[in-house]
Design an enzyme around this catalytic site. Structure first.
Site, PDB file in Angstrom:
ATOM      1  N   ASP A  50      -2.384  -0.738   4.981  1.00 29.54           N
ATOM      2  CA  ASP A  50      -3.377  -0.094   4.107  1.00 29.54           C
ATOM      3  C   ASP A  50      -4.466  -1.073   3.687  1.00 29.54           C
ATOM      4  O   ASP A  50      -4.934  -1.051   2.549  1.00 29.54           O
ATOM      5  CB  ASP A  50      -2.721   0.532   2.878  1.00 29.54           C
ATOM      6  CG  ASP A  50      -3.635   1.545   2.195  1.00 29.54           C
ATOM      7  OD1 ASP A  50      -4.502   2.112   2.879  1.00 29.54           O
ATOM      8  OD2 ASP A  50      -3.491   1.757   0.980  1.00 29.54           O
ATOM      9  N   GLY A  66      -9.012   5.449  -8.215  1.00 28.58           N
ATOM     10  CA  GLY A  66     -10.270   4.715  -8.129  1.00 28.58           C
ATOM     11  C   GLY A  66     -10.065   3.214  -8.136  1.00 28.58           C
ATOM     12  O   GLY A  66     -10.961   2.454  -7.756  1.00 28.58           O
ATOM     13  N   ASN A  67      -8.871   2.756  -8.578  1.00 30.44           N
ATOM     14  CA  ASN A  67      -8.540   1.334  -8.504  1.00 30.44           C
ATOM     15  C   ASN A  67      -8.128   0.915  -7.099  1.00 30.44           C
ATOM     16  O   ASN A  67      -7.976  -0.285  -6.827  1.00 30.44           O
ATOM     17  CB  ASN A  67      -7.396   0.979  -9.459  1.00 30.44           C
ATOM     18  CG  ASN A  67      -7.866   0.677 -10.864  1.00 30.44           C
ATOM     19  OD1 ASN A  67      -7.644   1.468 -11.779  1.00 30.44           O
ATOM     20  ND2 ASN A  67      -8.523  -0.462 -11.034  1.00 30.44           N
ATOM     21  N   SER A  68      -7.913   1.878  -6.207  1.00 30.70           N
ATOM     22  CA  SER A  68      -7.468   1.547  -4.855  1.00 30.70           C
ATOM     23  C   SER A  68      -8.385   0.527  -4.201  1.00 30.70           C
ATOM     24  O   SER A  68      -9.599   0.709  -4.142  1.00 30.70           O
ATOM     25  CB  SER A  68      -7.445   2.806  -3.989  1.00 30.70           C
ATOM     26  OG  SER A  68      -6.391   3.649  -4.321  1.00 30.70           O
ATOM     27  N   HIS A  70      -6.983   3.568   3.044  1.00 28.73           N
ATOM     28  CA  HIS A  70      -7.085   4.974   2.664  1.00 28.73           C
ATOM     29  C   HIS A  70      -8.362   5.287   1.894  1.00 28.73           C
ATOM     30  O   HIS A  70      -8.721   6.451   1.741  1.00 28.73           O
ATOM     31  CB  HIS A  70      -5.838   5.418   1.874  1.00 28.73           C
ATOM     32  CG  HIS A  70      -5.769   4.948   0.459  1.00 28.73           C
ATOM     33  ND1 HIS A  70      -4.983   3.901   0.056  1.00 28.73           N
ATOM     34  CD2 HIS A  70      -6.377   5.395  -0.661  1.00 28.73           C
ATOM     35  CE1 HIS A  70      -5.101   3.730  -1.252  1.00 28.73           C
ATOM     36  NE2 HIS A  70      -5.948   4.634  -1.721  1.00 28.73           N
ATOM     37  N   ILE A  74       9.828  -8.454  18.946  1.00 30.07           N
ATOM     38  CA  ILE A  74      10.942  -9.116  19.630  1.00 30.07           C
ATOM     39  C   ILE A  74      11.733  -8.169  20.512  1.00 30.07           C
ATOM     40  O   ILE A  74      12.617  -8.603  21.245  1.00 30.07           O
ATOM     41  CB  ILE A  74      11.879  -9.830  18.629  1.00 30.07           C
ATOM     42  CG1 ILE A  74      12.506  -8.832  17.645  1.00 30.07           C
ATOM     43  CG2 ILE A  74      11.117 -10.920  17.881  1.00 30.07           C
ATOM     44  CD1 ILE A  74      13.542  -9.487  16.725  1.00 30.07           C
ATOM     45  N   GLY A  75      11.450  -6.861  20.443  1.00 32.10           N
ATOM     46  CA  GLY A  75      12.045  -5.937  21.408  1.00 32.10           C
ATOM     47  C   GLY A  75      13.462  -5.525  21.099  1.00 32.10           C
ATOM     48  O   GLY A  75      14.307  -5.494  21.999  1.00 32.10           O
ATOM     49  N   VAL A  76      13.739  -5.175  19.845  1.00 33.52           N
ATOM     50  CA  VAL A  76      15.061  -4.675  19.490  1.00 33.52           C
ATOM     51  C   VAL A  76      14.916  -3.435  18.622  1.00 33.52           C
ATOM     52  O   VAL A  76      13.918  -3.274  17.917  1.00 33.52           O
ATOM     53  CB  VAL A  76      15.908  -5.725  18.730  1.00 33.52           C
ATOM     54  CG1 VAL A  76      16.280  -6.882  19.621  1.00 33.52           C
ATOM     55  CG2 VAL A  76      15.173  -6.209  17.478  1.00 33.52           C
TER      56      VAL A  76
END
Length: 464
Positions: A131, A203-205, A101, A260-262
């Site tokens: 992220d 700003g710490n992101s 972000h 895995i398709g569930v």
């Protein structure tokens, strides 16, 4: 309910709380804890950078422009939006880790080092799901780097050190403890955050969260705050997740996640009772994707997955994380509970596809079942295409649901297609009525499997 966190670079108001983004380890023995953290900070602060981004937004002509003294608005002028964040150097080749972000949609990215030198940065790759983003700058002589620690080994109460550029103030250090692990803050499907009370602000992101040995155990990403400043509730992406994503982005520029398709749902007490399983631990398989890894392995709708790749599965979230962390093509095992019987089966993990299809239903009410509160009919042929039912799908169409009825209380909706009742395939309303009568006689919930807007799930309706 825990508020959902907005990671974009603007404040959001959720449930009366302003939400702002926050821009190999062994347990540390008591004798290893330093009196202060100056040595670690002195060593690692050169590896932590401030990140500045610019986004060019094409200008728009406003109504005021038409009433200018010159009577001609002229061409709209582009606007520049600037943002700040943090990051850290992960290897001497100039690769830098930050948050997605921080750099999403940026047209220019610059990195500011602790000695105030600025370098342009290139976006290597980013992963909105976790992220995480990776940047690349030209290597500098004797570039200071960080090293990954083991976020799985750090326990609540352990020291944490956050270094970043809050509000553009580069090289800021805050210290606290790990408050909690495995936080699901409803920000995305892969939530598994570390929580810390080390002060984290806007700003710490993208900045690092260190342990007491100076190893990176997390990437700071978000805070909860009623005012915009830190109140001691900050969240970091664990190094276990971040390291895997960063390695993939550096190697290929993209992310591969296991599949895995569930389709899964949580097990409620009524569903557990109807399935004949004890407790609510595990993940209930609502549907199986045709031709997917799970179907090939023999998994069926109604199975409860209790272990995956040797780890216990407590919830849907556990299985989602476990499957996504697997490399496509990996051979693993899962344990399923079917009708009270546990069985371990082999499965080959596939490549995840995050696309989802949403459809709508067109109800057409008819006569209602007085006790259950449902209006049922065969599936109208003209509605099959609108419902996007798979060819050959059989079931009973829910025309209407009586307000405050047992069906309404337990979550059935108009437009649902009931595929089975108590694991019996149904094709006409009388089939449902028969199973309803049986459940009432046995004083147990009636378990429906339904198709809703192209998705399959289970609904348990209490009989009283």
């Amino acid at each position: 309910m825990f508020p959902v966190l907005n990671k974009k670079l603007c404040a959001g108001l959720i449930a009366g709380v302003l939400i702002f983004p926050a821009d190999g380890l062994a347990p540390v023995a008591a004798q290893e804890i330093p009196n202060d953290f100056t040595a670690i900070v002195r060593q690692k602060i050169p590896a932590v950078v401030a990140i500045t981004t610019r986004q060019i937004i094409q200008g728009q002509t406003t109504l005021d422009d038409f009433f200018s003294p010159f009577g001609n608005p002229g061409p709209a002028q582009p606007q520049v939006r600037e943002a700040l964040g943090s990051g850290f150097v992960i290897n001497p080749e100039g690769y830098i880790v930050t948050n997605n972000h921080v750099v999403a949609d940026a047209t220019e990215i610059h990195v500011v080092f602790s000695d105030k030198e600025t370098s342009p940065a290139r976006l290597v790759g980013r992963d909105p799901g976790t992220d995480i983003a990776v940047l690349k700058v030209d290597p500098r002589p004797n570039m200071t780097t960080t090293a990954w620690g083991d976020s799985d080994a750090v326990q609540p109460g352990a020291w944490t050190i956050a270094i970043g550029s809050p509000f553009g103030l580069g090289g800021s250090v805050t210290v606290g403890v790990l408050s909690a692990r495995s936080r699901d803050i409803q920000a995305g499907p892969y939530d598994d955050f570390l929580q810390t009370d080390a002060s984290i602000n806007r700003g710490n992101s993208g900045g690092p969260l260190f342990n007491a040995r100076g190893e990176v155990i997390g990437v700071n990403t978000a805070i909860v705050s009623p005012s915009g400043g830190s109140i001691g509730i900050g969240f970091a992406i664990p190094s276990r997740t971040a390291r895997n994503v960063v390695d993939q982005l550096i190697r290929t520029g993209r992310i591969e996640r296991g599949f895995i398709g569930v389709r899964l749902q949580e097990i409620t007490p009524p569903i557990a009772e109807a399935l004949g399983v004890s407790g609510s631990k595990g993940a209930l398989v609502a549907s199986v994707e045709p031709g997917g890894p799970a179907e090939k392995a023999g998994v069926q709708a109604g199975d409860v997955i209790t272990r995956f790749d040797g780890k216990d599965i407590q919830s849907v979230h556990d299985l989602t994380l476990a499957a996504a962390s697997q490399k496509p093509g990996t051979k693993t095992t899962l344990t399923r509970n079917r009708g009270g019987s546990q069985q371990e089966i082999a499965l080959t993990v596939g490549q995840r596809d995050d696309e989802e299809v949403q459809t709508s239903a067109v109800p057409n009410p008819e006569a209602a079942d007085a006790r259950l509160g449902l209006s049922l009919s065969p599936i109208p042929d003209e509605a099959r295409q609108q419902l996007r039912l798979q060819p050959g799908t059989t079931g009973v169409f829910v025309q209407d649901v009586a307000p405050n009825s047992l069906a309404a209380t337990n979550g059935l909706r108009p437009g649902d297609v009931i595929v089975s009742a108590n694991n019996r395939n149904v094709t006409q309303p009388s089939d449902v009525q028969e199973e309803w009568a049986k459940s009432r006689q046995q004083n147990k919930p009636l378990l429906f499997r339904i198709d809703r807007q192209g998705q399959s799930l289970f609904v348990a309706v209490a009989t009283s």
